[in-house]
Design a protein around this motif. Structure first.
Motif, PDB file in Angstrom:
ATOM      1  N   ARG A 104      16.969  58.987 -39.770  1.00  0.00           N
ATOM      2  CA  ARG A 104      16.384  57.673 -39.455  1.00  0.00           C
ATOM      3  C   ARG A 104      15.352  57.272 -40.510  1.00  0.00           C
ATOM      4  O   ARG A 104      15.260  56.102 -40.898  1.00  0.00           O
ATOM      5  CB  ARG A 104      15.732  57.705 -38.077  1.00  0.00           C
ATOM      6  CG  ARG A 104      16.729  57.557 -36.926  1.00  0.00           C
ATOM      7  CD  ARG A 104      16.020  57.669 -35.602  1.00  0.00           C
ATOM      8  NE  ARG A 104      16.934  57.432 -34.486  1.00  0.00           N
ATOM      9  CZ  ARG A 104      16.646  57.744 -33.220  1.00  0.00           C
ATOM     10  NH1 ARG A 104      15.473  58.306 -32.926  1.00  0.00           N
ATOM     11  NH2 ARG A 104      17.515  57.502 -32.265  1.00  0.00           N
ATOM     12  N   ALA A 105      14.576  58.242 -40.949  1.00  0.00           N
ATOM     13  CA  ALA A 105      13.564  57.968 -41.971  1.00  0.00           C
ATOM     14  C   ALA A 105      14.233  57.522 -43.273  1.00  0.00           C
ATOM     15  O   ALA A 105      13.746  56.608 -43.957  1.00  0.00           O
ATOM     16  CB  ALA A 105      12.709  59.205 -42.213  1.00  0.00           C
ATOM     17  N   GLN A 106      15.361  58.149 -43.608  1.00  0.00           N
ATOM     18  CA  GLN A 106      16.096  57.752 -44.811  1.00  0.00           C
ATOM     19  C   GLN A 106      16.645  56.331 -44.674  1.00  0.00           C
ATOM     20  O   GLN A 106      16.576  55.533 -45.617  1.00  0.00           O
ATOM     21  CB  GLN A 106      17.239  58.730 -45.081  1.00  0.00           C
ATOM     22  CG  GLN A 106      16.797  60.087 -45.581  1.00  0.00           C
ATOM     23  CD  GLN A 106      17.978  60.975 -45.912  1.00  0.00           C
ATOM     24  OE1 GLN A 106      18.810  60.623 -46.750  1.00  0.00           O
ATOM     25  NE2 GLN A 106      18.060  62.118 -45.251  1.00  0.00           N
ATOM     26  N   VAL A 107      17.209  56.042 -43.494  1.00  0.00           N
ATOM     27  CA  VAL A 107      17.717  54.691 -43.249  1.00  0.00           C
ATOM     28  C   VAL A 107      16.585  53.673 -43.374  1.00  0.00           C
ATOM     29  O   VAL A 107      16.735  52.617 -44.001  1.00  0.00           O
ATOM     30  CB  VAL A 107      18.370  54.588 -41.848  1.00  0.00           C
ATOM     31  CG1 VAL A 107      18.676  53.129 -41.511  1.00  0.00           C
ATOM     32  CG2 VAL A 107      19.635  55.410 -41.787  1.00  0.00           C
ATOM     33  N   ASP A 108      15.437  54.021 -42.787  1.00  0.00           N
ATOM     34  CA  ASP A 108      14.288  53.125 -42.828  1.00  0.00           C
ATOM     35  C   ASP A 108      13.865  52.853 -44.278  1.00  0.00           C
ATOM     36  O   ASP A 108      13.568  51.707 -44.646  1.00  0.00           O
ATOM     37  CB  ASP A 108      13.119  53.744 -42.054  1.00  0.00           C
ATOM     38  CG  ASP A 108      11.943  52.785 -41.951  1.00  0.00           C
ATOM     39  OD1 ASP A 108      12.019  51.841 -41.146  1.00  0.00           O
ATOM     40  OD2 ASP A 108      10.956  52.975 -42.687  1.00  0.00           O
ATOM     41  N   GLU A 109      13.856  53.894 -45.114  1.00  0.00           N
ATOM     42  CA  GLU A 109      13.459  53.741 -46.511  1.00  0.00           C
ATOM     43  C   GLU A 109      14.471  52.883 -47.279  1.00  0.00           C
ATOM     44  O   GLU A 109      14.095  52.022 -48.085  1.00  0.00           O
ATOM     45  CB  GLU A 109      13.335  55.115 -47.164  1.00  0.00           C
ATOM     46  CG  GLU A 109      12.702  55.100 -48.537  1.00  0.00           C
ATOM     47  CD  GLU A 109      11.258  54.620 -48.544  1.00  0.00           C
ATOM     48  OE1 GLU A 109      10.848  54.039 -49.578  1.00  0.00           O
ATOM     49  OE2 GLU A 109      10.561  54.805 -47.520  1.00  0.00           O
ATOM     50  N   ILE A 110      15.765  53.117 -47.003  1.00  0.00           N
ATOM     51  CA  ILE A 110      16.804  52.335 -47.675  1.00  0.00           C
ATOM     52  C   ILE A 110      16.732  50.875 -47.249  1.00  0.00           C
ATOM     53  O   ILE A 110      16.824  49.966 -48.087  1.00  0.00           O
ATOM     54  CB  ILE A 110      18.199  52.921 -47.376  1.00  0.00           C
ATOM     55  CG1 ILE A 110      18.351  54.298 -48.026  1.00  0.00           C
ATOM     56  CG2 ILE A 110      19.299  51.991 -47.881  1.00  0.00           C
ATOM     57  CD1 ILE A 110      19.616  55.043 -47.613  1.00  0.00           C
ATOM     58  N   VAL A 111      16.560  50.650 -45.949  1.00  0.00           N
ATOM     59  CA  VAL A 111      16.492  49.271 -45.440  1.00  0.00           C
ATOM     60  C   VAL A 111      15.234  48.571 -45.968  1.00  0.00           C
ATOM     61  O   VAL A 111      15.250  47.363 -46.225  1.00  0.00           O
ATOM     62  CB  VAL A 111      16.550  49.252 -43.901  1.00  0.00           C
ATOM     63  CG1 VAL A 111      16.312  47.836 -43.364  1.00  0.00           C
ATOM     64  CG2 VAL A 111      17.900  49.753 -43.414  1.00  0.00           C
ATOM     65  N   LYS A 112      14.171  49.333 -46.169  1.00  0.00           N
ATOM     66  CA  LYS A 112      12.963  48.761 -46.782  1.00  0.00           C
ATOM     67  C   LYS A 112      13.282  48.243 -48.191  1.00  0.00           C
ATOM     68  O   LYS A 112      12.891  47.130 -48.557  1.00  0.00           O
ATOM     69  CB  LYS A 112      11.877  49.832 -46.855  1.00  0.00           C
ATOM     70  CG  LYS A 112      10.612  49.368 -47.578  1.00  0.00           C
ATOM     71  CD  LYS A 112       9.641  50.515 -47.774  1.00  0.00           C
ATOM     72  CE  LYS A 112       8.460  50.090 -48.640  1.00  0.00           C
ATOM     73  NZ  LYS A 112       7.550  51.237 -48.935  1.00  0.00           N
TER      74      LYS A 112
END
Length: 584
Positions: free
Chosen positions: A13-21
Motif C-alpha cells: 500500500r505504501a508503494q502504491v501511495d508513493e506511485i500515485v503521489k
C-alpha cells in the motif's frame, strides 16, 4: 488472503501511495484539472475498505437495493420518488451509527454492520437525473471504485442513458461490473428472463466475458420473502469473491490497475503529442529544405543570367576591339589621316567617337535584352519560393485535436500559433516593403517607390530589373567613359599598341566587375529574402523547442511510473499465488 500478502500488504500500500503521489504530480504537470482531481481522489481512498459503487438511473431502485442488502431493518439510504440532492452517500463501518457531511456533494454514513468491516458501499445519484452536477459527481467516484454494481429497473433495462454510462465505466476505466435487475416482483418471470438475457447479451457484445447478472426484489427481501427476493445469490457472490479476507488484496490490485489506467491515458496522450511534435518538426524541416532548394535554384539561375550577359558583353566588346585594331593599323590609319585633309570624310577623331557610340549602343541593347529575359525567369523562381512555403503552411498536418481528453489546451495553443503563422505569412507576401527595403541589398539602398508600384510578390520582377539594370549600366557607363578618354588621348600611331592594351584592360576589368556586382546584388537579395521568409517561423520554432523539452520530461516520468507499477504488480501476483501442491 495468504499470510505472505497479509505480511506485505502495508508495504505494498505504501508503494502504491508513493506511485500515485508521483502520478498526481504528473497530472498536475500536464495541467489536467479533471485528471488531477481523479488521482487525488484515488490516493485519498487507498487505505479505505473495498468499495462497492452502486450506479443506475433514477427510480431503478438503487437505494432500496442497498437497504435490503445491508438488512439492518432501517432505511439507511433515503428512498425518494424524485432526486432531491446531489449528495453521494458513502456507507462505512462504525461502532455507532453516525452521519457526517464531508462536503456539499459527499455524506458518510457510519453503521455497526458486520459486512461493512470488509467493504464500503457508495450510493450515487441517478445517471439520468436532471439535478445539477449528478453525472459529474457520480463519475468522480468511478475511478476509485473496486466493484461497480449497475442497477437497472427490471422491466426496462434498455435505456440509452444507462448504457452510455456503462460504456464510460467499462471502456474508460475497465472496472469490474456486476448487473442487478431490481424490482423483479413487478413483472412476470418469463419477461424477467428475457430482460436478463438481453442484459447479458449486450454486456457480452461490449467485451464482458461471462457477465454476472442478478435479478432481485428489495421489496420482497425487506418483507421477509428471502427465497423469492434473489438476494441470497448476491450475498453468496460477495462471500465467494470479495469478503473472507480477499477484499484487501482485491482493492490493492484495483488501485494498481486504476493507477496504470490513468498513467496509460497520460502516456497515450503524450505519445500523440510526440506524433504531432514529430509531424511539426518534419514540417519545419521541410520548410527549411524547400527554402534551401529554391534558393539554390534561384542562385543557379543568377549564374545562368550572368553567364549569358557576360557572353553578350564579350561578343560585343571583342567585335569592337577587332574593329579598333583593324582601324588603327598603319595603312588604314594613314589613309584616314590623308583623306581627311582633302575631303569631308570622317577624321580619326570622329571615327573613334563613332566607334565609342556604337559600343555603347550595342552593349546597352545586348545587355538589356539578356537582363529582361533572365529577370522574368528569376522572378518566377523567387515567387515560387514564397508560394510553396505558403502552401505548406496551409497544408500542415494536425494530429493532436483541440478536443483531446488531456491536451486540448496544448492543441489549441499549437493551432493558434499555426493560424497566426498563416495570417502573418499572408500579410508578409502582400506587403511591398518586405521585398524592397534596404536590408535586402548589399549596398543597403532600397528600391525607388516609383519602381515598386506593384504589391507583395508581384514587385519582385521590378525589383530585380531595377537592381540589375542599375548595376549593369553604372558599370558599362564607367567603362565607356574610360574608353572615350583613351580614344581622346590617341594622336599618333606610336600609341596604337598602348590604346589597344588600355582598351582591352578596361574591357576585361569591366567584364569582371559586371560579373561580380550583378551576381553579388542578385544573390545577396535572394539569400536575404530566404532568411526573411524563414524569420516568420520564429514563434513556431520556440513552440517546437519547448514542446520537445516538455514531451521528453513527461515521457520519462510516465515511463518510470509504468516500470514501478509493473514491478509492484508482479510482486503482488507472486505473493498471492497459491503454493504448489505436493507430489503424492
Amino acid at each position: 488472503m495468504t499470510p505472505l500478502i497479509n505480511k506485505h500488504l502495508q508495504a505494498y500500500r505504501a508503494q502504491v501511495d508513493e506511485i500515485v503521489k508521483d502520478l498526481h504530480e504528473l497530472a498536475i504537470r500536464i495541467d489536467s484539472e479533471e485528471l488531477t482531481q481523479t488521482v487525488s481522489d484515488l490516493r485519498s481512498r487507498i487505505h479505505e475498505p473495498f468499495m462497492f459503487v452502486i450506479v443506475g438511473e433514477v427510480k431503478a431502485g438503487k437505494s432500496s437495493f442497498i437497504n435490503a442488502l445491508l438488512d439492518t431493518g432501517k432505511e439507511v439510504t433515503k428512498v425518494a420518488p424524485q432526486p432531491m440532492t446531489d449528495t453521494i452517500q458513502q456507507i462505512l463501518y462504525g461502532e455507532e451509527a453516525e452521519q457526517v457531511q464531508i462536503n456539499p456533494y459527499l455524506k458518510k454514513i457510519l453503521l455497526p454492520v458486520e459486512i461493512l468491516k470488509e467493504i464500503a458501499i457508495v450510493d450515487t445519484p441517478g445517471t439520468n437525473t436532471i439535478v445539477e452536477h449528478h453525472q459529474e459527481i457520480t463519475e468522480s467516484f468511478i475511478p476509485a471504485s473496486d466493484l461497480i454494481v449497475f442497477v437497472f429497473e427490471a422491466k426496462n433495462p434498455y435505456r440509452q442513458s444507462a448504457w452510455q454510462f456503462f460504456d464510460y465505466i467499462h471502456s474508460d476505466w475497465r472496472k469490474k461490473i456486476i448487473f442487478v435487475l431490481q424490482q423483479k416482483d413487478l413483472m412476470p418471470a418469463e419477461d424477467l428472463e428475457v430482460n436478463r438475457n438481453g442484459v447479458m447479451e449486450y454486456a457480452e457484445k461490449q467485451g464482458i466475458k461471462d457477465p454476472v447478472v442478478f435479478t432481485v426484489s428489495a421489496k420482497q427481501e425487506q418483507e421477509g420473502q428471502k427465497e423469492e427476493s434473489g438476494f441470497a445469490p448476491v450475498r453468496s457472490y460477495i462471500n465467494q469473491h470479495i469478503t473472507g479476507g480477499r477484499a484487501p488484496i482485491l482493492k490493492l490490485n484495483n488501485n494498481i490497475d486504476t493507477a496504470a489506467n490513468i498513467n496509460d491515458r497520460i502516456s497515450a496522450g503524450v505519445a500523440l503529442r510526440q506524433k504531432q511534435y514529430e509531424a511539426d518538426t518534419e514540417f519545419r524541416n521541410d520548410i527549411r529544405e524547400t527554402l534551401v532548394k529554391q534558393e539554390a535554384k534561384s542562385l543557379k539561375q543568377v549564374d545562368v543570367l550572368v553567364e549569358n550577359m557576360i557572353a553578350g558583353y564579350e561578343r560585343i566588346t571583342r567585335s569592337k576591339k577587332q574593329e579598333l585594331s583593324d582601324g588603327l593599323s598603319f595603312f588604314p590609319l594613314l589613309r584616314r589621316s590623308v583623306v581627311s585633309i582633302f575631303s569631308k570624310k570622317a577624321s580619326l577623331k570622329e571615327w573613334l567617337e563613332d566607334l565609342a557610340r556604337e559600343l555603347e549602343t550595342d552593349l546597352n541593347k545586348e545587355l538589356k535584352a539578356k537582363l529582361n529575359d533572365g529577370v522574368v525567369d528569376l522572378a518566377d523562381s523567387i515567387q515560387q519560393m514564397a508560394k510553396m512555403i505558403d502552401l505548406k503552411i496551409r497544408s500542415s498536418e494536425t494530429i493532436l485535436r483541440d478536443d483531446h481528453e488531456l491536451f486540448s489546451d496544448i492543441a489549441e495553443k499549437r493551432n493558434n500559433i499555426l493560424r497566426e503563422l498563416q495570417e502573418q505569412f499572408t500579410r508578409f507576401v502582400s506587403r511591398t516593403e518586405n521585398f524592397t527595403d534596404e536590408s535586402l541589398f548589399p549596398d543597403k539602398s532600397s528600391v525607388s517607390p516609383s519602381l515598386a508600384a506593384s504589391s507583395g510578390l508581384a514587385v519582385i520582377g521590378i525589383v530585380l530589373a531595377a537592381v540589375t539594370q542599375g548595376a549593369v549600366f553604372d558599370i558599362t557607363g564607367g567603362i565607356l567613359t574610360t574608353v572615350g578618354l583613351i580614344f581622346a588621348g590617341f594622336t599618333t600611331s606610336s600609341k596604337r599598341k598602348q590604346v589597344l592594351r588600355e582598351f582591352s584592360k578596361e574591357i576585361d576589368k569591366g567584364g569582371t566587375r559586371l560579373e561580380e556586382e550583378v551576381s553579388t546584388n542578385l544573390k545577396t537579395y535572394i539569400t536575404n529574402l530566404r532568411s526573411r521568409i524563414d524569420e516568420n517561423f520564429v514563434k513556431f520554432d520556440l513552440l517546437l523547442e519547448k514542446e520537445g523539452e516538455q514531451i521528453e520530461k513527461l515521457t520519462a516520468r510516465s515511463t518510470n511510473i509504468t516500470a514501478r507499477l509493473e514491478t509492484l504488480q508482479a510482486s503482488v501476483a507472486s505473493d498471492s499465488a497459491p503454493p504448489e501442491a505436493e507430489e503424492e
